[in-house]
Design a protein around this motif. Structure first.
Motif, PDB file in Angstrom:
ATOM      1  N   TYR A 140      30.622 -63.552  -7.748  1.00  0.00           N
ATOM      2  CA  TYR A 140      29.896 -64.549  -8.824  1.00  0.00           C
ATOM      3  C   TYR A 140      30.724 -64.298 -10.598  1.00  0.00           C
ATOM      4  O   TYR A 140      30.619 -65.619 -10.691  1.00  0.00           O
ATOM      5  N   SER A 141      30.501 -63.719 -11.200  1.00  0.00           N
ATOM      6  CA  SER A 141      31.640 -63.055 -12.100  1.00  0.00           C
ATOM      7  C   SER A 141      32.643 -63.119 -11.745  1.00  0.00           C
ATOM      8  O   SER A 141      33.534 -62.695 -10.757  1.00  0.00           O
ATOM      9  N   PRO A 142      33.949 -63.195 -13.113  1.00  0.00           N
ATOM     10  CA  PRO A 142      34.859 -62.871 -12.856  1.00  0.00           C
ATOM     11  C   PRO A 142      35.410 -61.672 -12.599  1.00  0.00           C
ATOM     12  O   PRO A 142      36.951 -61.508 -12.410  1.00  0.00           O
ATOM     13  N   ASN A 143      34.705 -60.195 -12.195  1.00  0.00           N
ATOM     14  CA  ASN A 143      35.298 -59.312 -11.659  1.00  0.00           C
ATOM     15  C   ASN A 143      35.781 -59.651  -9.832  1.00  0.00           C
ATOM     16  O   ASN A 143      35.189 -60.347  -9.126  1.00  0.00           O
ATOM     17  N   THR A 144      36.365 -58.114 -10.075  1.00  0.00           N
ATOM     18  CA  THR A 144      36.704 -57.842  -8.540  1.00  0.00           C
ATOM     19  C   THR A 144      36.001 -57.072  -8.071  1.00  0.00           C
ATOM     20  O   THR A 144      35.313 -56.022  -8.642  1.00  0.00           O
ATOM     21  N   ALA A 145      35.677 -56.946  -6.607  1.00  0.00           N
ATOM     22  CA  ALA A 145      34.570 -56.010  -6.063  1.00  0.00           C
ATOM     23  C   ALA A 145      34.867 -55.499  -4.530  1.00  0.00           C
ATOM     24  O   ALA A 145      35.779 -56.931  -4.421  1.00  0.00           O
ATOM     25  N   PRO A 146      34.445 -54.594  -4.106  1.00  0.00           N
ATOM     26  CA  PRO A 146      35.286 -54.646  -2.532  1.00  0.00           C
ATOM     27  C   PRO A 146      34.226 -55.165  -2.134  1.00  0.00           C
ATOM     28  O   PRO A 146      32.543 -55.285  -2.144  1.00  0.00           O
ATOM     29  N   ALA A 147      34.711 -55.727  -0.870  1.00  0.00           N
ATOM     30  CA  ALA A 147      33.552 -55.933   0.316  1.00  0.00           C
ATOM     31  C   ALA A 147      34.060 -56.240   1.704  1.00  0.00           C
ATOM     32  O   ALA A 147      35.605 -56.142   2.345  1.00  0.00           O
ATOM     33  N   THR A 148      33.500 -56.509   2.826  1.00  0.00           N
ATOM     34  CA  THR A 148      33.265 -56.899   4.232  1.00  0.00           C
ATOM     35  C   THR A 148      33.770 -57.762   4.226  1.00  0.00           C
ATOM     36  O   THR A 148      31.386 -58.164   4.519  1.00  0.00           O
ATOM     37  N   LEU A 149      34.717 -58.755   5.150  1.00  0.00           N
ATOM     38  CA  LEU A 149      34.051 -59.980   5.146  1.00  0.00           C
ATOM     39  C   LEU A 149      33.678 -59.836   7.378  1.00  0.00           C
ATOM     40  O   LEU A 149      34.142 -58.176   7.670  1.00  0.00           O
TER      41      LEU A 149
END
Length: 444
Positions: A140-149
Motif C-alpha cells: 500500500y505504501s512505497p516500501n517493500t516487504a516480505p510476502a507469501t503469494l
C-alpha cells in the motif's frame, strides 16, 4: 473488494507506447520469482511462493484508480494453468505489511484488489481459465516487504485438502508410456509395486480407500482416436486400489470394480497426460500389473500374441519422414521404397486386405491440411502391392487392388492434420521395388 479492470488494457498499451520507464506492470517481462505450471487438482493446495512485495510503480495510476499501492514492473510470479473440474481459482497474499494484488488473466483482463482477504491482505477469486496468469504483489505504501503469494482452488481460508498427497509433478517410478489410439499390443502392461504411505481416502474425498506412493507409478501421454474408452486396471494377489489423474486434472479412484478385489477405472478418452498410482487397501506393498487398454475390460487382446512384434509406428520409418502442407508441390509427391515384409496385412487389418508388410513404417508423413477435400495414397509397382496406413487419429486403413492397373492399392481419405505412418507391402512374401505416391489431386 474485488475489482475487474477490463479497461486497463488500452491504458497499459498506451503507457508502453510512450516508452515511459517503470510506468506500469509489464507482463512481457520475465517473472522475478519464477514460472509455475499447475494442472487443476494440483497438490499441495494452496501452492505458496515467497516474494518481496512492492516496487516503484504506482498501482493506482496503472489501474485507473481501481486500487492503491506500489508494485514492480515485471510480474512477481507467472502461472501457466490447465483447468479442470474446480469452479474457482484464488490468488491471495499474506504479509505483515498492507499488500495489494494485481493479476493479468489468460484473456488479458486485469484484476486488482487491496483488502478483500484477511486483515489488510488482498484476495482475487476468479472463474478458472486455462492459460497464463501474471501476478504482482504490491504494498500500500512505497516500501517493500516480505510476502507469501498463495494460489488455490479451495475456498479462501480453508485448510489444504491433501497437504502431502499424491503429486503428479514428480517423475513416475516405473516410467512414461507414449501411446496413440490403436496402440499394440493392447493391453499395455507395466509391472509395479503397489502401495505406499499416502492415504488415498483423504485424497479422493473417501470415494475409495487404500494407500499409495507420493510419486505416480506410471505416466501415460496419450493421443486419442476412434476408440470410445480407455481402461486402467490392476491385477494382483493383494487387494489393490487405482488412482488416475486425467488430462483435465480430474481425480478418479476405484477399489473393487475389476475382477475379485482388483480395481478398474474406465474413462472416455482424452488426449493428454494421465498419471496413475496403484495402491493397496492396507499399508502393505505388493507386486501388481497395471493394464492400459482401449478394449472392453476382460476381453482378449485385439491381436494374437504372435503379432506383438508386428507393424509398429513407434519405430523410425525406413525411407524417411516428410513434412507436407496442403497445396504442396510437386503433386504427386513420390518416394521410392522396397515393398514387402514378414507381417501379414490380412491379420493386422482384420481381413480387409492381403499381403505382407515390414515392422517399421516405410514412410512417415507429417501433414498440415488445407482446402483440398481428399488425400490420395497410391502405389505403382510391377508387382502386386498392398498399402497399410495408420492415420493421425490412430485408425488403421488397408487396401490391395483399388488403384490403377489392377494390382496396385489406393487409399482415399478426408485429410487430417498430423502423422501418417505408411507401409507398402506385397501380395506374396517376396519384396519388390515400388513408388509411393501422395497427392491431393489424383491417384497414381
Amino acid at each position: 473488494m474485488k475489482y475487474r479492470c477490463a479497461a486497463l488494457g488500452a491504458a497499459l498499451v498506451a503507457a508502453a507506447g510512450l516508452s515511459v520507464p517503470a510506468a506500469a506492470q509489464n507482463y512481457n517481462l520475465n517473472p522475478t520469482y519464477g514460472t509455475y505450471n499447475l494442472q487443476s487438482g494440483f497438490l499441495p493446495d494452496p501452492q505458496t511462493i515467497n516474494v518481496i512485495a512492492g516496487g516503484p510503480n504506482n498501482v493506482s495510476a496503472a489501474t485507473g484508480g481501481q486500487c492503491a499501492g506500489y508494485a514492480a514492473e515485471a510480474p512477481d510470479v507467472r502461472i501457466n494453468f490447465s483447468g479442470g473440474s474446480f469452479d474457482r481459482i484464488n490468488f491471495s497474499a499474506l504479509s505483515d505489511a498492507d499488500t495489494t494484488l494485481i493479476v493479468n488473466d489468460p484473456n488479458g483482463t486485469w484484476w486488482c484488489d487491496d483488502d478483500s482477504g484477511n486483515g489488510l491482505n488482498p484476495l482475487i477469486e476468479l472463474t478458472p481459465i486455462s492459460g497464463q496468469y501474471d501476478i504482482w504483489v504490491g504494498t500500500y505504501s512505497p516500501n517493500t516487504a516480505p510476502a507469501t503469494l498463495a494460489v488455490s482452488e479451495l475456498p479462501y481460508g480453508s485448510a489444504p485438502a491433501q497437504p502431502a498427497g499424491p503429486d503428479y509433478t514428480l517423475n513416475p517410478t516405473y516410467g512414461t508410456l507414449n501411446l496413440r489410439s490403436g496402440f499394440l499390443p493392447d493391453p499395455q502392461l507395466v509391472q509395479v509395486v503397489a502401495g505406499g504411505n499416502t492415504d488415498v481416502g483423504a485424497m479422493t474425498n473417501y470415494e475409495c480407500a487404500g494407500y499409495a506412493a507420493t510419486a505416480p507409478d506410471v505416466r501415460v501421454n496419450f493421443t486419442g482416436g476412434s476408440f470410445d474408452r480407455i481402461n486402467f486396471s490392476a491385477d494382483s494377489s493383494a487387494d489393490t486400489t487405482l488412482i488416475v489423474n486425467d488430462p483435465q486434472g480430474n481425480w478418479h479412484c476405484d477399489d473393487d470394480s475389476g475382477e475379485g478385489l482388483d480395481p478398474l477405472v474406465e474413462l472416455t478418452p482424452m488426449s493428454g497426460q494421465y498419471d496413475i498410482w496403484v495402491g493397496t487397501y492396507g499399508r502393505n506393498t505388493a507386486q501388481a500389473t497395471l493394464a492400459i487398454s482401449e478394449l472392453p475390460y476382460g476381453s482378449a487382446p485385439a491381436m494374437p500374441p504372435a503379432q506383438s512384434s508386428g507393424p509398429d509406428y513407434s519405430l523410425n520409418p525406413t525411407y524417411g519422414t516428410y513434412t507436407l502442407r496442403s497445396g504442396f508441390t510437386p503433386d504427386p509427391f513420390e518416394v521410392q521404397v522396397v515393398a514387402g515384409g514378414s507381417n501379414s496385412a490380412s491379420n493386422w487389418s482384420g481381413g480387409q486386405c492381403a499381403g505382407f508388410i515390414a515392422d517399421a513404417p516405410d514412410v512417415r508423413l507429417m501433414f498440415q491440411g488445407g482446402s483440398f477435400p481428399e488425400l490420395y495414397f497410391s502405389v505403382g509397382s510391377g508387382s502386386d502391392t498392398t498399402l497399410v496406413i495408420n492415420d493421425p487419429n490412430g485408425n488403421w486403413h488397408c487396401d490391395d487392388d483399388s488403384g490403377n492397373e489392377g494390382l496396385n492399392p489406393l487409399l482415399r481419405m478426408a485429410p487430417i492434420s498430423g502423422q501418417y505412418d505408411i507401409w507398402v507391402g506385397t501380395y506374396g512374401s517376396s519384396t519388390a521395388n515400388a513408388v509411393l505416391s501422395i497427392s491431393e489431386l489424383y491417384s497414381r
